[in-house]
Design an enzyme around this catalytic site. Structure first.
Site, PDB file in Angstrom:
ATOM      1  N   GLY A   3       0.843  -1.228   0.041  1.00 53.73           N
ATOM      2  CA  GLY A   3       0.051   0.013  -0.079  1.00 53.73           C
ATOM      3  C   GLY A   3       0.866   1.309  -0.080  1.00 53.73           C
ATOM      4  O   GLY A   3       0.254   2.205  -0.281  1.00 53.73           O
ATOM      5  N   ASN A  59      -0.615   4.994  -1.625  1.00 52.84           N
ATOM      6  CA  ASN A  59      -1.506   6.128  -0.853  1.00 52.84           C
ATOM      7  C   ASN A  59      -0.982   7.326  -0.907  1.00 52.84           C
ATOM      8  O   ASN A  59       0.158   7.756  -1.615  1.00 52.84           O
ATOM      9  CB  ASN A  59      -1.228   5.511   0.576  1.00 52.84           C
ATOM     10  CG  ASN A  59       0.101   5.407   1.122  1.00 52.84           C
ATOM     11  OD1 ASN A  59       0.915   6.292   0.934  1.00 52.84           O
ATOM     12  ND2 ASN A  59       0.297   4.569   2.051  1.00 52.84           N
ATOM     13  N   GLY A  60      -1.554   8.107  -0.232  1.00 54.32           N
ATOM     14  CA  GLY A  60      -1.225   9.880  -0.266  1.00 54.32           C
ATOM     15  C   GLY A  60      -0.127  10.107   0.908  1.00 54.32           C
ATOM     16  O   GLY A  60       0.146  11.340   0.936  1.00 54.32           O
ATOM     17  N   MET A 110       0.060  10.183   3.894  1.00 53.64           N
ATOM     18  CA  MET A 110      -0.296  11.058   5.452  1.00 53.64           C
ATOM     19  C   MET A 110       0.169  10.077   6.520  1.00 53.64           C
ATOM     20  O   MET A 110      -0.353   9.302   6.916  1.00 53.64           O
ATOM     21  CB  MET A 110      -1.737  11.405   5.349  1.00 53.64           C
ATOM     22  CG  MET A 110      -1.975  12.567   4.162  1.00 53.64           C
ATOM     23  SD  MET A 110      -3.591  13.148   4.407  1.00 53.64           S
ATOM     24  CE  MET A 110      -3.355  14.417   5.627  1.00 53.64           C
ATOM     25  N   VAL A 126       0.269 -16.793  -2.485  1.00 53.77           N
ATOM     26  CA  VAL A 126       0.028 -17.878  -1.819  1.00 53.77           C
ATOM     27  C   VAL A 126      -1.318 -18.303  -1.622  1.00 53.77           C
ATOM     28  O   VAL A 126      -2.225 -17.507  -1.500  1.00 53.77           O
ATOM     29  CB  VAL A 126       0.825 -17.474  -0.259  1.00 53.77           C
ATOM     30  CG1 VAL A 126       0.081 -18.651   0.679  1.00 53.77           C
ATOM     31  CG2 VAL A 126       1.994 -16.957  -0.333  1.00 53.77           C
ATOM     32  N   GLU A 173      -9.139  14.748   5.587  1.00 48.26           N
ATOM     33  CA  GLU A 173      -8.177  15.178   4.825  1.00 48.26           C
ATOM     34  C   GLU A 173      -8.587  16.148   3.825  1.00 48.26           C
ATOM     35  O   GLU A 173      -9.808  15.877   3.025  1.00 48.26           O
ATOM     36  CB  GLU A 173      -7.653  14.031   3.937  1.00 48.26           C
ATOM     37  CG  GLU A 173      -6.902  12.880   4.562  1.00 48.26           C
ATOM     38  CD  GLU A 173      -6.553  11.846   3.503  1.00 48.26           C
ATOM     39  OE1 GLU A 173      -6.626  12.163   2.361  1.00 48.26           O
ATOM     40  OE2 GLU A 173      -6.140  10.685   3.925  1.00 48.26           O
ATOM     41  N   HIS A 212      -8.824   2.366   3.539  1.00 47.05           N
ATOM     42  CA  HIS A 212      -8.287   1.829   4.668  1.00 47.05           C
ATOM     43  C   HIS A 212      -8.828   0.715   5.419  1.00 47.05           C
ATOM     44  O   HIS A 212      -9.359   0.971   6.537  1.00 47.05           O
ATOM     45  CB  HIS A 212      -8.210   3.235   5.713  1.00 47.05           C
ATOM     46  CG  HIS A 212      -7.786   4.498   5.402  1.00 47.05           C
ATOM     47  ND1 HIS A 212      -8.021   5.606   5.994  1.00 47.05           N
ATOM     48  CD2 HIS A 212      -6.814   4.617   4.424  1.00 47.05           C
ATOM     49  CE1 HIS A 212      -7.330   6.866   5.244  1.00 47.05           C
ATOM     50  NE2 HIS A 212      -6.648   6.287   4.421  1.00 47.05           N
ATOM     51  N   ASN A 243      -5.324   8.261   9.140  1.00 45.79           N
ATOM     52  CA  ASN A 243      -4.698   7.428   8.153  1.00 45.79           C
ATOM     53  C   ASN A 243      -3.931   6.243   8.865  1.00 45.79           C
ATOM     54  O   ASN A 243      -3.066   6.769   9.936  1.00 45.79           O
ATOM     55  CB  ASN A 243      -3.952   8.029   7.394  1.00 45.79           C
ATOM     56  CG  ASN A 243      -4.620   9.302   6.721  1.00 45.79           C
ATOM     57  OD1 ASN A 243      -4.842  10.335   7.345  1.00 45.79           O
ATOM     58  ND2 ASN A 243      -4.881   9.137   5.231  1.00 45.79           N
ATOM     59  N   PHE A 245      -1.466   3.794   8.287  1.00 50.48           N
ATOM     60  CA  PHE A 245      -0.123   3.095   8.088  1.00 50.48           C
ATOM     61  C   PHE A 245       0.983   3.387   9.214  1.00 50.48           C
ATOM     62  O   PHE A 245       1.765   2.392   9.411  1.00 50.48           O
ATOM     63  CB  PHE A 245       0.410   3.234   6.761  1.00 50.48           C
ATOM     64  CG  PHE A 245       0.961   4.652   6.630  1.00 50.48           C
ATOM     65  CD1 PHE A 245       2.418   4.950   6.894  1.00 50.48           C
ATOM     66  CD2 PHE A 245       0.060   5.845   5.580  1.00 50.48           C
ATOM     67  CE1 PHE A 245       2.739   5.979   6.574  1.00 50.48           C
ATOM     68  CE2 PHE A 245       0.919   6.843   5.407  1.00 50.48           C
ATOM     69  CZ  PHE A 245       2.203   7.004   5.810  1.00 50.48           C
TER      70      PHE A 245
END
Length: 544
Positions: free
Chosen positions: A152, A156-157, A159, A287, A399, A484, A522, A524
């Protein structure tokens, strides 16, 4: 592949010592020195590896780095390709205005979040290819996921937001918040290369006119806005705007990848892991099965090797002493639900597949007046957010998003993150051999209500209206897609408190499926920090 290390030759004390020495050694990367992670020899059928990591996104990348730094060879399997070879145009990725096969995973038409304009469909025909962005469709929603070495982080952006501490304590009360906020969040941000825009430059930069307009209008309605860090290099962006570096964030590049400027995982965590000499990556490998090995300990892992047309060109089976599932909230949940319900891992808990949420995602656009232009040149990396998370009834973080059309459109676009309580379950479908998701279309209503609480007030303050031509024919809210995805193998329910799968020593979950459906921002950085916490414990206790 690097020679296998016999873990029995290392004592638990040695592993703890190595982990302590190396845990903080990944400094913030620079674009001038960080080499992108490139695959070593792909796995061959019959290989036996100490550790197999399924997926190269945030959780998998953290796991790979810390294990390789601890002296343990790691083999990674990635369904997408290694994005390291330029196309015929000299670029690795295409931009949003001229998409081609590189844009989407095995689609013949784009499936953009903003898929309409002036009420007419805006998607475009493209050749089928193993592109970088997957829009995976379920019955009542579609989920965007990155496909490629870096997961990802490629799409993504960027942020890099840390959630409110009180909300983190609410969603993961069993995790020590002091350790997360004092140790693991700072470690994650350093490893990811998070940086902040220079406020003085931001205030005058033409590419952030849209953000300044959005911030001003939110303020008119009584809302607070905040700067948000990003993993895109802001010094690089300054050079882009000055004309001294090739454009990427200023060239409508984001959801189909960034050719320059972005510190994605292949340039940070994975590059550092590759530098140890103990990492191999097998791209275009999917997998399909995991089960206890027929002889001895460990696990038998079956995978399909794909070509760039999505065709299966080989089927391989390898043995791994330990397997870490880092295929993302959707990928990990689907795989483990299938393994449980087809009898390959029958003792997985019932909680596997449960607790999935969309982080309260909903998009919306507003029409501004001619005297409030948002700019024809827009940086694709957002740097401002409307912070209404303290609202006791309708918490919302939104955002202020770009609309990088290359021309002035007077549109303000937002991705709202809300506190949506609804949770869905993944279930194996024996009739199709696939996995279904129980999310219902009506379940996005709490998100719409919370977002409307913000944007109704902004419209009232500005005398403006919603755009109803961006997400369908007279449709205000972009409520049928998810940026997300979170949950499905929730920490402390489907796993122990560090991602171990009960009943199967040596199986771990290390990605966003551990987080119960919401982070309030966000996600991550939270996924990365939680993986840092978990792998530190696993190295100290499971490799002795």
């Amino acid at each position: 592949m690097p020679e296998r290390v016999r873990t029995r030759g290392l004592s638990r004390r040695q592993f703890i010592s190595r982990a302590a020495v190396t845990a903080g050694t990944l400094a913030a990367p620079t674009l001038l020195t960080a080499a992108a992670a490139t695959p070593a020899r792909a796995l061959s059928s019959g290989d036996h590896v100490p550790v197999l990591v399924v997926g190269t996104g945030y959780g998998g990348a953290v796991t790979a780095l810390r294990l390789t730094q601890a002296g343990i060879p790691v083999a990674m399997v990635e369904m997408g390709q290694s994005w390291s070879t330029p196309g015929s145009d000299g670029k690795i990725f295409c931009n949003m205005l001229k998409p081609d096969g590189r844009a989407y995973w095995l689609r013949t038409e784009t499936d953009q979040p903003v898929s309409y304009f002036l009420g007419a469909p805006y998607n475009k025909s493209i050749p089928s290819y193993t592109g970088v962005l997957d829009s995976e469709h379920f019955a009542n929603t579609r989920v965007y996921q990155g496909r490629g070495v870096g997961g990802g982080s490629l799409v993504n952006g960027g942020m890099a937001v840390v959630p409110k501490r009180w909300y983190f304590e609410e969603i993961l009360p069993q995790v020590d918040a002091d350790a997360m906020y004092n140790v693991y969040y700072p470690r994650a941000n350093a490893g990811l290369g998070a940086n902040s825009v220079d406020p003085a430059w931001y205030n005058s930069a033409s590419c952030y006119q849209y953000a300044r307009v959005g911030s001003s209008q939110a303020g008119d309605a009584g809302f607070n806005t905040v700067f948000v860090p990003n993993v895109y290099s802001f010094p690089y962006m300054q050079r882009e705007l000055a004309g001294s570096a090739p454009r990427s964030a200023l060239a409508s590049e984001v959801i189909y990848g960034n050719n320059y400027g972005k510190q994605s995982l292949d340039k940070t965590y994975l590059a550092a892991a590759a530098a140890t000499g103990r990492l191999s990556i097998s791209p275009l490998h999917k997998v399909t099965a995991v089960s206890p090995a027929a002889v001895g300990s460990g696990y038998s892992v079956t995978m399909e090797q794909l070509d760039t047309g999505g065709n299966v060109v080989a089927v391989k089976t390898v043995t791994a002493d330990k397997v870490f599932f880092g295929a993302g909230s959707v990928g990990t949940s689907k795989l483990l639900v299938t393994m449980r319900d087809t009898g390959l891992l029958p003792d997985l808990p019932a909680a596997v597949g449960q607790g999935w949420g969309n982080n309260g995602n909903v998009m919306v656009g507003r029409a501004n007046y001619l005297w409030a232009p948002t700019g024809g040149l827009q940086a694709c990396m957002p740097v401002r957010g409307i912070d209404n998370w303290a609202d006791p009834t309708y918490p919302c973080f939104a955002e202020i998003s770009p609309f990088p059309a290359g021309t002035e459109l007077w549109i303000s676009l937002y991705l709202a993150i809300t506190k949506n309580p609804n949770r869905a379950t993944f279930t194996y479908n024996p009739g199709t051999g696939g996995v279904d998701l129980s999310w219902q279309a009506s379940w996005t209503q709490p998100s719409i209500t919370a977002a409307a609480n913000v944007f109704d007030r902004i419209n009232k303050a500005e005398g403006t209206i919603y755009r109803t031509d961006l997400f369908g024919v007279y449709k205000t809210w972009g409520d049928d897609f998810v940026y997300h995805p979170l949950g499905g193998c929730v920490l402390g329910k489907a796993t122990d408190l560090y991602g171990r799968l009960p009943g199967y020593p040596g199986l771990y979950v290390t990605d966003g499926s551990l987080i119960p459906g919401s982070t309030g921002v966000n996600p991550f950085v939270t996924i990365t920090a939680l993986a840092e916490r978990n792998i530190e414990n696993v190295i100290a206790n499971d490799f002795g």
